[in-house]
Scaffold this motif. Structure first.
Motif, short mmCIF file in Angstrom:
data_model
loop_
_atom_site.label_atom_id
_atom_site.label_comp_id
_atom_site.label_asym_id
_atom_site.label_seq_id
_atom_site.Cartn_x
_atom_site.Cartn_y
_atom_site.Cartn_z
N MET A 1 -6.16 -10.28 4.37
CA MET A 1 -5.25 -11.41 4.22
C MET A 1 -4.90 -11.59 2.73
O MET A 1 -5.78 -11.81 1.91
CB MET A 1 -5.92 -12.66 4.77
CG MET A 1 -5.06 -13.88 4.61
SD MET A 1 -5.69 -15.26 5.55
CE MET A 1 -7.43 -15.08 5.40
N LYS A 2 -3.64 -11.46 2.42
CA LYS A 2 -3.27 -11.56 1.01
C LYS A 2 -2.50 -12.83 0.73
O LYS A 2 -1.47 -13.10 1.34
CB LYS A 2 -2.40 -10.35 0.63
CG LYS A 2 -3.22 -9.10 0.51
CD LYS A 2 -2.43 -8.03 -0.16
CE LYS A 2 -3.35 -6.86 -0.48
NZ LYS A 2 -2.62 -5.79 -1.14
N THR A 3 -3.00 -13.63 -0.15
CA THR A 3 -2.25 -14.80 -0.58
C THR A 3 -2.15 -14.74 -2.09
O THR A 3 -2.89 -14.01 -2.75
CB THR A 3 -2.94 -16.11 -0.19
OG1 THR A 3 -4.24 -16.07 -0.72
CG2 THR A 3 -3.02 -16.27 1.31
N LEU A 4 -1.25 -15.52 -2.63
CA LEU A 4 -0.98 -15.44 -4.05
C LEU A 4 -2.15 -15.95 -4.89
O LEU A 4 -2.45 -15.43 -5.95
CB LEU A 4 0.28 -16.24 -4.37
CG LEU A 4 0.71 -16.25 -5.83
CD1 LEU A 4 1.02 -14.85 -6.30
CD2 LEU A 4 1.91 -17.14 -6.00
N LEU A 5 -2.81 -16.99 -4.36
CA LEU A 5 -3.75 -17.67 -5.22
C LEU A 5 -5.19 -17.26 -4.97
O LEU A 5 -5.58 -16.96 -3.85
CB LEU A 5 -3.63 -19.19 -5.00
CG LEU A 5 -2.24 -19.73 -5.35
CD1 LEU A 5 -2.05 -21.08 -4.72
CD2 LEU A 5 -2.08 -19.82 -6.84
N ARG A 6 -5.97 -17.25 -6.02
CA ARG A 6 -7.41 -17.00 -5.91
C ARG A 6 -8.07 -18.21 -5.27
O ARG A 6 -7.50 -19.30 -5.22
CB ARG A 6 -7.99 -16.78 -7.30
CG ARG A 6 -7.39 -15.62 -8.01
CD ARG A 6 -8.40 -14.50 -8.15
NE ARG A 6 -7.69 -13.26 -8.02
CZ ARG A 6 -7.90 -12.38 -7.04
NH1 ARG A 6 -8.80 -12.62 -6.12
NH2 ARG A 6 -7.23 -11.28 -6.98
N ASP A 7 -9.31 -18.01 -4.83
CA ASP A 7 -9.98 -19.06 -4.06
C ASP A 7 -10.05 -20.41 -4.76
O ASP A 7 -9.76 -21.43 -4.17
CB ASP A 7 -11.39 -18.60 -3.70
CG ASP A 7 -11.34 -17.45 -2.72
OD1 ASP A 7 -10.20 -17.08 -2.35
OD2 ASP A 7 -12.38 -16.94 -2.34
N SER A 122 4.37 -20.37 2.37
CA SER A 122 4.59 -19.03 1.81
C SER A 122 3.78 -18.79 0.55
O SER A 122 3.35 -17.68 0.28
CB SER A 122 6.07 -18.82 1.50
OG SER A 122 6.85 -19.09 2.62
N ILE A 123 3.58 -19.86 -0.24
CA ILE A 123 2.82 -19.69 -1.48
C ILE A 123 1.32 -19.63 -1.19
O ILE A 123 0.60 -18.80 -1.74
CB ILE A 123 3.12 -20.84 -2.47
CG1 ILE A 123 4.58 -20.78 -2.90
CG2 ILE A 123 2.21 -20.76 -3.69
CD1 ILE A 123 5.03 -21.97 -3.70
N LEU A 124 0.89 -20.51 -0.29
CA LEU A 124 -0.56 -20.65 -0.11
C LEU A 124 -1.13 -19.73 0.96
O LEU A 124 -2.31 -19.38 0.92
CB LEU A 124 -0.92 -22.10 0.23
CG LEU A 124 -0.53 -23.16 -0.81
CD1 LEU A 124 -1.04 -24.52 -0.37
CD2 LEU A 124 -1.12 -22.81 -2.17
N LEU A 125 -0.32 -19.36 1.92
CA LEU A 125 -0.88 -18.60 3.05
C LEU A 125 -0.36 -17.18 3.08
O LEU A 125 0.52 -16.81 2.32
CB LEU A 125 -0.52 -19.32 4.35
CG LEU A 125 -1.02 -20.77 4.48
CD1 LEU A 125 -0.49 -21.40 5.75
CD2 LEU A 125 -2.54 -20.82 4.44
#
Lengths: 443, 131
Positions: A1-7, A122-125
């Protein structure tokens, strides 16, 4: 699962969504009031209030849940945060559909707000989850529009907004819904594409950064070993030359003596250079300095005493002014004293006969400002930026002293920055230059 | 009076040789060893009055380890040790506390490499109580 933001960023964003929802709930309340009082639009206040109440409830629940799973520096799994955000956005889509249900359905342009949910998703998920959210919105809003169209559920007309029962106008409903659906999918497509690209770039930068750090460490390690070896050889050379020089193994004629002395001096310069390089490299490689509170004045006076002879030889006057508030500061006393001495030696070295050197130490409440100005040769304007770089020496400095290491100021910079201070230099209007640094008084 | 016996333990043959010349020139009997093991062998046979010890030989702290071993051994603990080293630069050991602090650095004195002959002789004399 690739999202833009680190955890960690994702957690921050999850909290950000919660704050955003408070704002949205407030706006909903004010919007209803505005519509009724100012626009005189009749709205089912009870139902809308229940929706706002539901939003408040799940927002509080989400806040408590997030607080719980992130307390005590716990590191929740990426999946968990991602699931919470998915839930948040889905709940918001249902809430917005419910609001539209009681405020005009397709006749209320507020349905455009679904676009925000798509952007946030779209940004977070991940891409898949974002399309899932778009589908959810299309399904819920579609269901509302169809049910109203076939009058399976009553239509709460936003009177005065659309007088002609647009929700029963098949052409209007079809076109609007088609445009609405395609807009949502297109927004998700465009946004996730951009996110994906950014994500990739971020990964590249991170990898490049790690590689650079590894290489730098490798280089430092290499320099450390190399300089240490060279130091060993130089040490042996000096030891042997010392014996000849001291005539322990027999007398020397004047010429021999002169040559031995020259060799010894050059070996000494090389030794100074290697020692400085070793020091700089070691400082870069060690994690922490052994810091403590120490009286800064002592360091300044020790450094002054060290430079006194050199200055006296050129009849350079040294003056100092230390403000009353200057007492103990937190740091590594030996390094600070060396740094001050280093700046003073530089000033003495590059100041001609009969010049002056002035030291000013100012109290700036949380930090101290140390300034040493001279009437020396100054620094060519083009070199001001580079003067703290390793091995960099300006041309006019080279003319005065051929064999400087080019490391003294790099070490000074390293020392000051390791103390969370700042060091800089400016040319004086009349002559010479002023080196300044700040040091925090406390850790 | 018989001249004192000095044992140099250092892995650099050139520095060993240079130190040896300086000391022999003053009439001392000088013995050399290139590491701890050889040094311990020499200790048994010659019984030196002073040991000049390098810190970094095969390992970074070989000299430290040896000095501690010697001071723990009742047979050798009376022999003064002069530590000669460039270790300050490499290991980052803080040499500020005074030498002679048993718990910290169990040697009588230390000098930074390269050592000036007159400084070396002064220290040697001092440690042998000849000054």
């Amino acid at each position: 699962m690739k999202t833009l933001l680190r955890d960690t960023n994702l957690i921050k964003r999850a909290f950000w969504l919660i704050r955003l929802r408070w704002a949205a709930t407030a706006v909903l309340g004010m919007g209803v009031l505005f519509s009724i009082k100012i626009l005189h639009v009749s709205l089912p206040v009870v139902e809308l209030s229940i929706i706002a109440g539901a939003m408040v409830l799940y927002n509080v629940a989400l806040f408590v849940l997030l607080r719980h799973i992130t307390s005590d520096n716990k590191n929740p799994a990426h999946e968990t945060i991602s699931r919470i955000i998915t839930f948040q956005i889905s709940a918001d889509i249902i809430a917005l559909t419910s609001i539209l249900r009681y405020s005009g359905g397709i006749e209320n342009p507020v349905f455009l707000y679904f676009v925000f949910h798509m952007i946030i998703a779209s940004i977070l998920l991940s891409r898949r989850q974002s399309y899932f959210q778009a589908t959810l919105a299309v399904l819920f809003f579609g269901a509302l529009v169809i049910l109203e169209y076939f009058e399976y559920i009553p239509h709460y007309g936003a009177a005065r907004l659309a007088d002609y029962n647009l929700y029963r106008n098949s052409l209007f409903v079809c076109t609007t819904f088609l445009v609405f659906s395609t807009t949502l999918y297109l927004v998700v497509y465009i946004m996730t594409s951009i996110s994906h690209l950014l994500k990739q770039q971020q990964e590249w930068y991170e990898i490049a950064n790690i590689q650079l750090r590894e290489k730098d460490h490798l280089k430092n390690d290499y320099v450390l070993r190399l300089t240490h070896d060279i130091r060993g050889h130089l040490s042996a050379i000096q030891s042997c030359l010392n014996i000849v020089n001291d005539k322990i193994v027999g007398p020397l004629n004047e010429k021999q003596m002169d040559l031995i002395e020259r060799s010894y001096r050059r070996a000494g310069k090389c030794m100074a250079f290697i020692t400085a390089l070793l020091k700089l490299t070691r400082m870069k490689m060690t994690g922490t300095l052994e810091m403590g509170y120490f009286p800064l004045k002592n360091s300044i006076f020790n450094a002054l005493a060290a430079v006194q002879n050199r200055a006296a030889r050129k009849e350079i006057k040294i003056g100092y002014n230390i403000e009353d508030g200057i007492d103990e500061i937190y740091g590594e006393p030996v390094l600070i004293e060396e740094t001050i001495a280093n700046l003073l030696f530089n000033a003495a070295r590059y100041t001609p006969q009969n010049g002056t050197i002035k030291i000013n130490v100012k109290d700036q409440q949380d930090s101290i400002l140390f300034e040493v100005s001279d009437t020396g040769i100054g620094i060519p304007q083009d070199d001001i930026e580079k003067i703290f770089d390793e091995f960099y020496r300006s041309d006019n400095a080279r003319e005065v002293e051929r064999d400087g290491t080019g490391l003294g100021l790099s070490i000074a910079k390293q020392v000051i920055e390791r103390h969370h201070g700042r060091i800089w230099v400016k040319n004086n209007p009349e002559a010479g230059c002023t080196f300044s640094f700040t040091l925090p008084k406390k850790p | 009076m018989e001249q004192a016996k000095i044992l140099i333990i250092d892995d650099d043959p050139d520095i060993t040789e240079a130190t040896k010349i300086v000391l022999e020139n003053q009439g001392y009997s000088v013995y050399t060893a290139k590491d701890s093991e050889a040094g311990l062998e020499q200790l048994k046979t010659i019984g030196p009055d002073l040991i000049i010890l390098d810190v970094m030989m095969n390992t970074l702290r070989e000299g430290f380890v040896l000095s501690r071993e010697l001071k723990d051994n009742p047979k050798y603990k009376h022999i003064p040790i002069l530590m000669v080293t460039a270790a300050k630069e490499k290991t980052g050991f803080d040499f500020k506390p005074a030498a002679g602090d048993e718990a910290w650095l169990p040697v009588e004195d230390f000098l930074d490499k390269p050592v000036k002959p007159e400084l070396l002789l002064a220290k040697v004399k001092e440690l042998l109580h000849e000054s």
